[in-house]
Scaffold this motif. Structure first.
Motif, PDB file in Angstrom:
ATOM      1  N   GLU A  26      -5.352  -0.855  -4.419  1.00 35.02           N
ATOM      2  CA  GLU A  26      -5.929   0.442  -4.061  1.00 35.02           C
ATOM      3  C   GLU A  26      -7.422   0.350  -3.770  1.00 35.02           C
ATOM      4  OE1 GLU A  26      -6.069   5.033  -5.796  1.00 35.02           O
ATOM      5  OE2 GLU A  26      -4.904   3.487  -6.842  1.00 35.02           O
ATOM      6  N   ASN A  27      -8.115  -0.514  -4.490  1.00 33.08           N
ATOM      7  CA  ASN A  27      -9.552  -0.682  -4.293  1.00 33.08           C
ATOM      8  C   ASN A  27      -9.883  -1.671  -3.180  1.00 33.08           C
ATOM      9  OD1 ASN A  27     -10.197   1.139  -6.350  1.00 33.08           O
ATOM     10  ND2 ASN A  27     -10.075  -0.453  -7.925  1.00 33.08           N
ATOM     11  N   ARG A  28      -8.820  -2.112  -2.481  1.00 31.70           N
ATOM     12  CA  ARG A  28      -8.957  -3.015  -1.331  1.00 31.70           C
ATOM     13  C   ARG A  28      -9.659  -4.322  -1.703  1.00 31.70           C
ATOM     14  NH1 ARG A  28      -7.147   0.274   2.582  1.00 31.70           N
ATOM     15  NH2 ARG A  28      -7.569   2.512   2.403  1.00 31.70           N
ATOM     16  N   ARG A  29      -9.381  -4.797  -2.916  1.00 38.47           N
ATOM     17  CA  ARG A  29      -9.937  -6.082  -3.365  1.00 38.47           C
ATOM     18  C   ARG A  29      -8.907  -7.205  -3.256  1.00 38.47           C
ATOM     19  NH1 ARG A  29     -10.611  -6.176  -8.386  1.00 38.47           N
ATOM     20  NH2 ARG A  29      -9.908  -4.099  -9.008  1.00 38.47           N
ATOM     21  N   LYS A  46     -13.417 -11.384   2.656  1.00 35.80           N
ATOM     22  CA  LYS A  46     -12.148 -11.193   3.357  1.00 35.80           C
ATOM     23  C   LYS A  46     -12.134 -11.911   4.707  1.00 35.80           C
ATOM     24  CE  LYS A  46     -10.627  -6.891   1.215  1.00 35.80           C
ATOM     25  NZ  LYS A  46     -10.146  -5.507   1.426  1.00 35.80           N
ATOM     26  N   SER A  58      -4.065   3.969   6.545  1.00 32.68           N
ATOM     27  CA  SER A  58      -4.698   3.691   5.255  1.00 32.68           C
ATOM     28  C   SER A  58      -6.033   4.421   5.102  1.00 32.68           C
ATOM     29  CB  SER A  58      -4.901   2.187   5.079  1.00 32.68           C
ATOM     30  OG  SER A  58      -5.767   1.670   6.067  1.00 32.68           O
ATOM     31  N   SER A  59      -6.647   4.825   6.207  1.00 32.72           N
ATOM     32  CA  SER A  59      -7.902   5.572   6.121  1.00 32.72           C
ATOM     33  C   SER A  59      -7.663   7.008   5.674  1.00 32.72           C
ATOM     34  CB  SER A  59      -8.609   5.587   7.476  1.00 32.72           C
ATOM     35  OG  SER A  59      -7.880   6.370   8.409  1.00 32.72           O
ATOM     36  N   GLY A 113      -5.333  -8.653   4.702  1.00 30.40           N
ATOM     37  CA  GLY A 113      -4.242  -8.170   3.859  1.00 30.40           C
ATOM     38  C   GLY A 113      -2.954  -8.931   4.093  1.00 30.40           C
ATOM     39  N   ALA A 162      -7.611  -4.905   9.508  1.00 29.83           N
ATOM     40  CA  ALA A 162      -7.259  -5.232   8.115  1.00 29.83           C
ATOM     41  C   ALA A 162      -6.632  -6.620   8.051  1.00 29.83           C
ATOM     42  CB  ALA A 162      -6.318  -4.178   7.537  1.00 29.83           C
ATOM     43  N   PHE A 214       0.830  -1.203   0.000  1.00 26.77           N
ATOM     44  CA  PHE A 214       0.000   0.000   0.000  1.00 26.77           C
ATOM     45  C   PHE A 214       0.867   1.256   0.000  1.00 26.77           C
ATOM     46  CE2 PHE A 214      -3.300   2.991   1.252  1.00 26.77           C
ATOM     47  CZ  PHE A 214      -4.376   2.509   0.533  1.00 26.77           C
ATOM     48  N   SER A 263     -13.503  -5.878   6.002  1.00 29.46           N
ATOM     49  CA  SER A 263     -14.575  -5.026   5.483  1.00 29.46           C
ATOM     50  C   SER A 263     -15.679  -5.780   4.756  1.00 29.46           C
ATOM     51  CB  SER A 263     -13.985  -3.975   4.536  1.00 29.46           C
ATOM     52  OG  SER A 263     -13.295  -4.602   3.465  1.00 29.46           O
TER      53      SER A 263
END
Length: 324
Positions: A312-315, A176, A240-241, A149, A146, A41, A172
């Motif tokens: 970036e899209n947290r996928r 995940k 990251s927020s 990740g 998170a 990230f 989220s």
């Protein structure tokens, strides 16, 4: 050689594949032919100009695995042909990189080179967070934000190796959650559905957890203090927020709780020698099979923009690799 270059600050479209000059090896440096590099990230933030001092054009990336091609005149502990992992001096999205010898680590023969590229950032960070900073004691509980990740799935495993009695993760979405459970978490909270403070207190019979790993910041940091046990340690290592969390001093002294910070980048820059023992322990865990770095996706070097979009899209789930 071919390399990915950030041509200007912006979205994934600013990443461009270019022909570059081979890097020059200094006296205490090593030239490495890259087998693979990971997407972190921090690379996304650097691409936007929100991390580090680099100005475009520059090569992004933090860690690599590969084979030594050449060593500098003052290097004695390495030689050409050895397999290594390293933190390069000037970006890792390239076919060849140069790294200082003090930030290069010999790779055991049993560890696959592609998988090895996922090791440095996530495992070194996770180990330092739990041991030196969080001071996890066997039998204590851990909350990992998170949790699906790269750092999250690695920290879950390391917490178990280090003797944590209960490991709770936050994610989220439900997909995940499955990733974090497979990594070994005892409980996973989908923050889109549940308040994590309430659930953590339920799981711990109201006591709260002993160690919290927080890479999100903002409200997550503030709320985390509500489920941190007496004498607990909240370790903050990212934002990251993009938000800033506010901490009240009254929440600390009488409860004997601590809020601690850690940056692997700062440690690499100012105290790189502290990572040698970390590397030895992490590589031992991976070699004996007790630690497995979760790899979610692999992309070719020229498809770096797609890799960035995914992260970036947290996928992404687990580590994302680029293969030159």
């Amino acid at each position: 050689m071919r390399a990915i270059v950030v041509t200007r600050f912006g979205g994934p479209e600013v990443l461009e594949l270019r022909e570059m000059e081979m890097p020059v090896v200094g006296p205490n440096q090593i030239l490495i032919k890259v087998a693979a590099t990971s997407v972190n990230f921090a690379d996304i933030k650097a691409r936007y100009g929100n991390k580090g001092q680099k100005q475009p054009p520059f090569i992004p990336g933090l860690d690599v695995s590969g084979t030594i091609v050449q060593v500098g005149s003052d290097v004695r502990e390495f030689e050409a042909g050895q397999r290594v992992i390293a933190f390069p001096s000037d970006g890792s999205y390239a076919q060849y990189v140069v790294a200082d010898s003090i930030l290069t680590y010999r790779l055991p023969d049993q560890i696959d080179l592609e998988m090895a590229a996922a090791i440095p950032i996530v495992s070194f960070t996770s180990y330092k967070l739990l041991t030196d900073i969080g001071r996890l004691i066997p039998g204590e509980s851990v909350l990992i934000h998170a949790a699906a990740g790269g750092v999250g799935t690695t920290a879950i495993q390391l917490a178990k190796i280090l003797g944590a009695s209960q490991i709770i993760g936050t994610v989220s979405n439900d997909e995940k959650a499955e990733t974090a459970l497979r990594a070994g978490a005892d409980h996973v909270i989908n923050t889109a559905k549940d308040d994590f403070v309430t659930r953590v207190l339920e799981f711990t019979d109201g006591r709260g957890v002993n160690v919290i790993l927080d890479s999100i910041a903002g409200q997550v940091t503030e709320q985390s203090l509500q489920c941190l046990a007496l004498y607990g340690r909240l370790v903050h290592f990212g934002n990251s927020s993009g938000q800033v969390g506010n901490i009240q001093t009254k929440d600390l002294h009488s409860s004997c709780r601590s809020v601690l910070g850690f940056s692997l980048g700062t440690t690499r820059l100012h105290h790189p020698q502290l990572l040698r023992d970390t590397a030895d322990k992490v590589l031992e865990y991976i070699e004996n099979g007790s630690l497995n770095i979760v790899i979610g996706n692999k992309f070719s070097l020229e498809d770096a923009s797609s890799a960035h979009e995914l992260v970036e899209n947290r996928r992404s789930k687990g580590k994302v690799l680029l293969i030159p």
